[in-house]
Design a protein around this motif. Structure first.
Motif, PDB file in Angstrom:
ATOM      1  N   TYR A   2     -91.220 -13.899  15.636  1.00  0.00           N
ATOM      2  CA  TYR A   2     -90.786 -14.547  15.447  1.00  0.00           C
ATOM      3  C   TYR A   2     -90.965 -16.303  15.502  1.00  0.00           C
TER       4      TYR A   2
ATOM      5  N   THR B  81     -84.492 -15.417  12.825  1.00  0.00           N
ATOM      6  CA  THR B  81     -83.464 -16.514  11.297  1.00  0.00           C
ATOM      7  C   THR B  81     -82.550 -16.139  12.098  1.00  0.00           C
TER       8      THR B  81
ATOM      9  N   MET C 236     -72.998 -17.538  33.174  1.00  0.00           N
ATOM     10  CA  MET C 236     -73.535 -17.739  32.022  1.00  0.00           C
ATOM     11  C   MET C 236     -74.099 -19.100  31.164  1.00  0.00           C
TER      12      MET C 236
ATOM     13  N   TRP D  76     -72.066 -25.450  24.504  1.00  0.00           N
ATOM     14  CA  TRP D  76     -72.038 -25.220  25.671  1.00  0.00           C
ATOM     15  C   TRP D  76     -72.119 -23.294  25.405  1.00  0.00           C
TER      16      TRP D  76
ATOM     17  N   GLY E   1     -78.841 -19.083  26.778  1.00  0.00           N
ATOM     18  CA  GLY E   1     -79.248 -19.385  28.107  1.00  0.00           C
ATOM     19  C   GLY E   1     -80.215 -20.830  28.168  1.00  0.00           C
ATOM     20  N   GLY E   2     -79.630 -21.406  27.554  1.00  0.00           N
ATOM     21  CA  GLY E   2     -80.349 -22.740  27.503  1.00  0.00           C
ATOM     22  C   GLY E   2     -80.356 -23.101  25.770  1.00  0.00           C
ATOM     23  N   GLU E   3     -81.589 -23.692  25.635  1.00  0.00           N
ATOM     24  CA  GLU E   3     -81.952 -24.041  24.646  1.00  0.00           C
ATOM     25  C   GLU E   3     -82.656 -22.998  23.221  1.00  0.00           C
ATOM     26  N   PHE E   4     -82.319 -22.880  22.097  1.00  0.00           N
ATOM     27  CA  PHE E   4     -82.759 -22.229  20.945  1.00  0.00           C
ATOM     28  C   PHE E   4     -84.038 -21.980  21.310  1.00  0.00           C
ATOM     29  N   PRO E   5     -84.919 -20.855  21.494  1.00  0.00           N
ATOM     30  CA  PRO E   5     -84.516 -19.478  21.367  1.00  0.00           C
ATOM     31  C   PRO E   5     -83.776 -19.017  22.455  1.00  0.00           C
TER      32      PRO E   5
ATOM     33  N   ALA F 154     -78.607 -24.474   8.999  1.00  0.00           N
ATOM     34  CA  ALA F 154     -78.245 -24.161  10.151  1.00  0.00           C
ATOM     35  C   ALA F 154     -79.759 -23.917  10.792  1.00  0.00           C
TER      36      ALA F 154
ATOM     37  N   ARG G  63     -80.049 -10.120  26.396  1.00  0.00           N
ATOM     38  CA  ARG G  63     -78.492  -9.254  26.565  1.00  0.00           C
ATOM     39  C   ARG G  63     -78.315  -9.062  24.853  1.00  0.00           C
TER      40      ARG G  63
ATOM     41  N   GLU H 169     -85.417 -17.068  26.659  1.00  0.00           N
ATOM     42  CA  GLU H 169     -86.090 -16.146  26.500  1.00  0.00           C
ATOM     43  C   GLU H 169     -85.378 -14.939  27.509  1.00  0.00           C
TER      44      GLU H 169
ATOM     45  N   MET I 131     -80.803 -31.638  25.649  1.00  0.00           N
ATOM     46  CA  MET I 131     -82.062 -30.287  24.487  1.00  0.00           C
ATOM     47  C   MET I 131     -81.795 -31.146  23.222  1.00  0.00           C
TER      48      MET I 131
ATOM     49  N   ALA J 179     -75.119 -22.753  24.408  1.00  0.00           N
ATOM     50  CA  ALA J 179     -76.228 -22.525  25.226  1.00  0.00           C
ATOM     51  C   ALA J 179     -76.007 -21.770  26.450  1.00  0.00           C
ATOM     52  N   ALA J 180     -74.785 -21.253  26.626  1.00  0.00           N
ATOM     53  CA  ALA J 180     -74.499 -20.233  27.530  1.00  0.00           C
ATOM     54  C   ALA J 180     -75.077 -18.955  27.387  1.00  0.00           C
ATOM     55  N   ILE J 181     -74.940 -18.785  25.880  1.00  0.00           N
ATOM     56  CA  ILE J 181     -75.518 -17.891  24.963  1.00  0.00           C
ATOM     57  C   ILE J 181     -76.538 -17.136  24.565  1.00  0.00           C
TER      58      ILE J 181
ATOM     59  N   ARG K 201     -81.650 -17.239  14.252  1.00  0.00           N
ATOM     60  CA  ARG K 201     -81.285 -18.994  14.565  1.00  0.00           C
ATOM     61  C   ARG K 201     -79.918 -19.685  14.044  1.00  0.00           C
ATOM     62  N   ILE K 202     -79.340 -18.748  13.078  1.00  0.00           N
ATOM     63  CA  ILE K 202     -78.731 -19.131  11.953  1.00  0.00           C
ATOM     64  C   ILE K 202     -77.269 -18.782  13.001  1.00  0.00           C
TER      65      ILE K 202
END
Lengths: 536, 364
Positions: free
Chosen positions: A292, A172, B185, A190, A197-201, B293, A208, A203, B196, A193-195, A175-176
């Motif tokens: 989670y 959670t 990244m 951006w 690696g795409g859509e939350f969450p 959030a 990282r 893999e 998405m 997505a960079a942190i 997610r916040i």
């Protein structure tokens, strides 16, 4: 060839000689052994942070031996039956493994978490000490900035750390965090997505965060802590004003052996307290939260206490969204203000404070003597304002729990926080400035008139007056000659100037003959004691 | 009081003088380090006083206690049943025992050392000169000129061509260092035809163009009869991995409203161009992902028809298109268009028409 006999008694001497031949160590080593440190209990608060950090490194290394920073889905097949067969990430599974199937693993996990909380708590208290006593002034501004950075890094070390187990609560939090990144204008999606690696969450995030938590952040922390201590060492510690103490000297005791021993003993005591807490007080029972899952959350979802102020600010922020009607339309979500702008301001303003204050006071001197908080009411006011803001924000981070436990309406709690955040800090400023001025005035009063004795005297005309014991010499009429304030504690009670004999030592019987009661300088000056006269 | 001391003060002594005591030599070292010992006294009257023996005894006891507790820690660590078992067992006490034994062991050791330092070692008061003065103007000048001379030697000022060449040569290298990090990244959030942020697992694309069923966590489809009036259920897209974190934006709350509430809700929904016709009978489905959030807004208050997000306390009114009525959320929860397929199971008539999840810059 005759073999030379090894002389054991000469060995240390030869060794020392060899070291000095190679490193010329004698003079600097003597300087180190002789270095004088001033002593005061408030100088030990930062030590608690340092010692907690050492405990963090030790317990953290242990945890890495068993933790698997992977988000691969596995079915749980461990000792904890309530989760048997549940699909979860390998990170969560290995965290459960540490808690249940590694001997002493839960103890180490709890030790790591408690040490982290103590680390952050002692940083906050240490910073308050430095701030309220003016220890950040020239020439120590850079060390103050490093201190703020250490808090910021600790904040991120903590957040990345409690995200790693990948339990319901930490997911959670992630997610916040992702939502906070999304609020950034232009680059939000951006960045997220960079942190992730795409859509939350995705893999990747646990892996990282893992490398950030065990290598990058502790590496920078270590470097900054080394710089922090090195600067303290180079610039020599500040000291309180007092007898013999000037801006040009350090009054205290030599580093070896007494001072260093006290540090070592204190480290063991801090370590002991952390171990006691780790054993006795449960913290972050991840097995109760489950893995989670994006659809699940329990009430009372709180971050660790040092992140709660931010969560509180996010809760209190009204739902003001900025729409920019260009093209398809753009928007700045309300969370941008507390979480990005607020956090940025909360860290940059304190960093700039030493220069702001020096500029306002036009003060370019170097200060090695601390200032009693009362002697700079404005600084105390500003500090209390900041502390009150932090406190209201932190409490608001738990406003749902407070509402639940005290049966208060949740919405009332939110409104109380919103109003409190605006009204209480200025109020705290006003009250603390008034308290400082009052304390200052009382100091001057005692210096001018003497200490209240509690003895009431009736004058021939029927008037009652309290007799005051002058602290210094008196003039021909018996009136005290006003003393100048020296920036240090003024005795306010008769006991403080030797009216009470020292306590007798020993639990069952007196260990030693009580020493002679110390005589105040004023009394010592006139060997003949006379009747106490009114100081007025 | 304010006299500034520079260098050594006092008279030097000959350290090779055999008459000097060791303390005399220490004091000569202190003199050289500009330190003066003002007081240096024992806590006790005379050597081997009764009080001193008592303190020594207490410190020894503390050391022994420390050893005892630490040993106890080791013994308990090895012999105490530690493997987790269900119910109340001795293993429940494993962690507390470790904490108490190790904690007390460390505390006893700490107090022993502290007592030694504070009670046995002589109390001293030393004064060291700070020498915090800045370097002399002369020194500053010399260092500054030396640095300037380094620049002269390099001759960058005289050779503007080199200046430009360095800039042009170093900048690409700096970028090259940053490139793998940024390039590795970076992910274009808009790369899919349907980016998405704008799609969920209920998008028919995910199901070969067919409408996606609403399913429970175990993947079983849902009939209208499965949800009693006033009840609610968390549903997921009926596609592979639909109930996992791969579709973290898809969890949806399916609510069976009571008749009167349903009428209010429908009136509100039909007045809205995007939510019009999205309800099925007395059933309505809202995204569970908070628009603030991204936490699941999962606390359903049946009496007030509000959904509460436990993270930041945003509240949404179900009977009014899930508009936010309190807290930091600005946007309503998107409504999932509901219908029923030929087998009588709930399906999503289309994907969400509003964007699901927390807000961002380019959301239209």
């Amino acid at each position: 060839m005759k073999r030379r006999k090894m002389d054991l008694a000469e060995a240390p001497r030869n060794f020392a000689k060899g070291v000095d031949d190679r490193f010329q160590a004698a003079t600097p080593l003597r300087g180190l052994l002789n270095k004088v440190f001033p002593d005061h209990w408030s100088f030990l608060l930062g030590e608690i942070a340092l010692f907690s950090f050492i405990v963090l490194l030790l317990s953290g290394v242990f945890l890495t031996l068993f933790f698997d920073p992977s988000m691969k889905e596995v079915a749980y097949d461990g000792e904890y039956l309530a989760l048997k067969g549940t699909m979860m990430s390998a990170a969560y599974e290995s965290s459960l493994h540490i808690s249940f199937e590694v001997r002493g693993g839960l103890f180490m996990r709890q030790m790591h978490h408690w040490a982290a909380l103590l680390f952050m708590a002692s940083i906050i208290v240490h910073m308050a000490r430095v701030f309220f006593t003016g220890a950040f002034r020239k020439p120590r501004e850079i060390n103050w900035v490093i201190g703020v950075l250490l808090f910021l890094l600790g904040f991120f070390a903590g957040f990345t750390g409690y995200s790693l187990p990948d339990d319901g609560l930490s997911g959670t939090g992630l997610r916040i965090a992702s939502a906070i990144m999304l609020t950034l204008p232009v680059i939000g999606t951006w960045l997220s997505a960079a942190i992730f690696g795409g859509e939350f969450p995705g893999e990747l995030i646990i892996g990282r965060f893992y490398i950030a938590h065990v290598l990058l952040i502790p590496g920078i922390l270590l470097a900054l802590i080394a710089a922090h201590l090195g600067i303290v060492f180079k610039q020599k510690h500040t000291q309180w004003p007092g007898p013999l103490r000037t801006n040009e000297n350090v009054v205290g005791e030599r580093m070896f052996p007494r001072y260093a021993m006290k540090q070592g003993g204190f480290f063991m005591a801090v370590f002991g307290v952390i171990a006691l807490m780790a054993g006795m007080f449960q913290i972050n029972p991840i097995w109760l939260f489950g893995p989670y899952r994006a659809a699940e959350v329990s009430s009372a979802s709180q971050p660790d206490f040092y992140v709660m102020f931010m969560d509180g600010l996010v809760r209190l922020m009204p739902n003001w969204q900025i729409y920019i009607p260009i093209g398809n339309g753009y928007s700045i979500p309300p969370m941008f203000w507390p979480a990005v702008v607020g956090l940025g301001a909360l860290f940059t303003l304190p960093m700039a404070y030493p220069w702001l204050e020096a500029r306002k006071l036009k003060d370019k001197r170097s200060h090695h003597l601390l200032e009693r908080p009362r002697d700079n009411p404005e600084r105390v006011g500003i500090g209390m304002m900041a502390m009150t803001f932090f406190l209201v924000a932190t409490l608001s981070g738990a406003n749902d729990v407070i509402a639940d436990k005290f049966h208060i309406s949740l919405n009332a709690m939110t409104w109380a926080g919103r109003i409190g955040l605006l009204i209480l800090p200025p109020l705290a400023y006003y009250i603390s400035v008034r308290i400082c001025l009052g304390l200052q005035q009382h100091d001057r009063q005692v210096l001018a008139h003497g200490v209240e004795t509690g003895i009431i005297k009736r004058l021939p005309n029927g008037q009652f007056v309290e007799i005051h014991q002058p602290l210094g010499p008196v003039d021909d009429h018996g009136h005290p000659i006003p003393l100048e304030y020296a920036g240090w504690a003024v005795p306010k009670k008769m006991n403080r100037i030797g009216a009470l004999a020292p306590a007798i030592k020993g639990f069952f019987y007196p260990v030693e003959k009580p020493a002679e009661a110390p005589v105040s300088p004023a009394v010592a000056a006139s060997t003949k004691r006379e009747e106490i006269k009114s100081g007025r | 009081m304010t006299a500034v001391h520079h260098g050594e003060t006092g008279t030097p002594v000959d350290v090779n003088d055999p008459h000097l005591t060791r303390f005399d030599i220490v004091k000569e070292g202190l003199r050289r380090d500009d330190i003066e010992i003002v007081t240096y006294e024992s806590h006790f009257h005379g050597q081997n006083s009764k009080a001193e023996k008592r303190v020594v005894r207490n410190i020894a006891i503390l050391f022994l206690l420390s050893g005892l507790f630490t040993l106890a820690f080791l013994v308990f660590y090895i012999v105490w049943p530690w493997e987790f078992e269900l119910g109340h067992t001795l293993s429940d006490y494993y962690t507390p025992i470790l904490g108490v034994t190790l904690g007390l062991g460390l505390l006893a050791l700490g107090f022993a050392i502290l007592a030694w330092a504070k009670k046995l070692l002589p109390h001293e008061l030393s004064i060291q000169q700070r020498h915090g003065d800045p370097s002399s103007d002369e020194e500053r000048l010399i260092t500054g000129q030396t640095m300037m001379y380094v620049a002269d030697e390099l001759g960058v000022q005289r050779r503007p061509l080199l200046k430009g060449a360095i800039a042009l040569g170093a900048a690409p290298l700096g970028l090259a260092v940053a490139a793998p990090l940024v390039g590795g990244m970076i992910e274009d959030p808009h790369k899919d035809p349907e980016p998405m942020m704008y799609r969920t697992g209920f998008n028919p694309v995910k199901n070969g163009g067919n409408p996606v069923r609403l399913t429970r966590e175990d993947g079983s489809p849902i009939r209208p009869d499965d949800v009693s009036a006033g009840g609610q259920m968390t549903v997921y897209p009926g596609i592979p991995h639909g109930a996992t974190n791969h579709y973290a934006d898809s969890p949806t709350l399916l609510i069976h409203l009571r008749a009167d509430d349903a009428a209010t809700t429908r009136a509100a929904a039909d007045a809205d161009p995007r939510n019009k016709g999205s309800m099925y009978g007395n059933y309505v489905a809202y995204s569970k992902i908070c628009t603030h959030a991204g936490c699941p807004a999962s606390l359903y208050e049946q009496q007030t028809n509000r959904l509460l997000c436990p993270c930041h306390q945003s509240q949404f009114l179900i009977t009014d298109n899930a508009q936010p009525v309190f807290g930091p959320a600005t946007r309503r929860l998107p409504m999932l268009p509901l219908t029923v397929d030929e087998e009588g199971f709930f399906v999503a008539a289309s994907d969400y028409k509003d964007t699901v999840g927390p807000d961002f810059w380019e959301r239209p």
